[in-house]
Write a protein that holds these residues in place. Structure first.
Motif, mmCIF file in Angstrom:
data_model
loop_
_atom_site.group_PDB
_atom_site.id
_atom_site.type_symbol
_atom_site.label_atom_id
_atom_site.label_comp_id
_atom_site.label_asym_id
_atom_site.label_seq_id
_atom_site.Cartn_x
_atom_site.Cartn_y
_atom_site.Cartn_z
ATOM 1 N N LEU A 15 0.979 3.401 -3.172
ATOM 2 C CA LEU A 15 -0.200 4.129 -3.632
ATOM 3 C C LEU A 15 -0.145 5.569 -3.124
ATOM 4 N N GLN A 19 -3.499 5.363 2.107
ATOM 5 C CA GLN A 19 -2.879 4.345 1.258
ATOM 6 C C GLN A 19 -3.415 2.954 1.573
ATOM 7 N N SER A 48 -1.246 8.911 -1.195
ATOM 8 C CA SER A 48 -1.969 9.215 0.038
ATOM 9 C C SER A 48 -2.897 10.378 -0.271
ATOM 10 N N PRO A 87 0.811 -1.224 0.000
ATOM 11 C CA PRO A 87 0.000 0.000 0.000
ATOM 12 C C PRO A 87 0.841 1.269 0.000
ATOM 13 N N GLN A 88 2.079 1.181 0.441
ATOM 14 C CA GLN A 88 2.966 2.342 0.446
ATOM 15 C C GLN A 88 3.266 2.841 -0.963
ATOM 16 N N ARG A 127 -0.846 6.252 7.580
ATOM 17 C CA ARG A 127 -0.953 5.328 6.443
ATOM 18 C C ARG A 127 -2.401 5.026 6.064
#
Length: 170
Positions: free
Chosen positions: A21, A82, A23, A18-19, A79
């Protein structure tokens, strides 16, 4: 949009997390709508449109609430966008892939094969959710898969409680 879909597929194939993607609240809103639409199509195969829409909305809200809760408890609130985009986006992609199988099971054609493909997609969805949680929280695979399993099981229970006619619990 194509770049985000490609990244979501890479997450589904365990190449990215997910990092990778953005934010962005805008992308969160887009994937919320997409996930609700795909969930609506899946549920609408077997029930009326209003029940399908309500169930799709509840399902998406459960994903958002779960994402917020685990990140809050894990002290990784930064987070949220994301992780939630990853959970909603992969849910929508895997759900879209599952649509033909769900339709086949409802029509009675190729039921066994459709059932086996649907089970495989459910397991894939579970493992992808575990992958996202692992990356978002920095936890082990075992912990993340367990948490993903509890979320999926809990979500099914909430849906069955709120929509017993869809779950077949009359």
């Amino acid at each position: 949009m194509f770049e985000i879909i490609k990244r979501l597929f890479d997450i589904c194939l365990f190449r990215k997390g997910p990092q990778n993607l953005p934010s962005s609240v805008w992308w969160l809103r887009i994937w919320l709508v997409v996930d609700v639409m795909v969930s609506f199509l899946m549920v609408n195969i077997s029930t009326d449109w209003l029940t399908a829409l309500l169930q799709a909305i509840v399902s998406a809200l459960l994903i958002i609430g779960f994402s917020w809760l685990i990140l809050y408890v894990g002290r990784k609130r930064q987070r949220f966008y994301q992780t939630t985009i990853a959970l909603l986006g992969t849910d929508a992609l895997i759900g879209f892939i599952a649509l033909p199988g769900m339709a086949s099971m409802m029509t009675g054609k190729g039921v066994f094969l459709a059932f086996m493909v649907t089970v495989a997609l459910m397991i894939w969805h579970w493992v992808v959710a575990g992958h996202i949680i692992r990356n978002a929280l920095g936890q082990t695979w075992t912990f993340s898969l367990g948490l993903a399993f509890l979320f999926i099981l809990g979500s099914y229970q909430v849906i069955a409680l709120l929509f017993p006619e869809v779950a077949g619990v009359n």
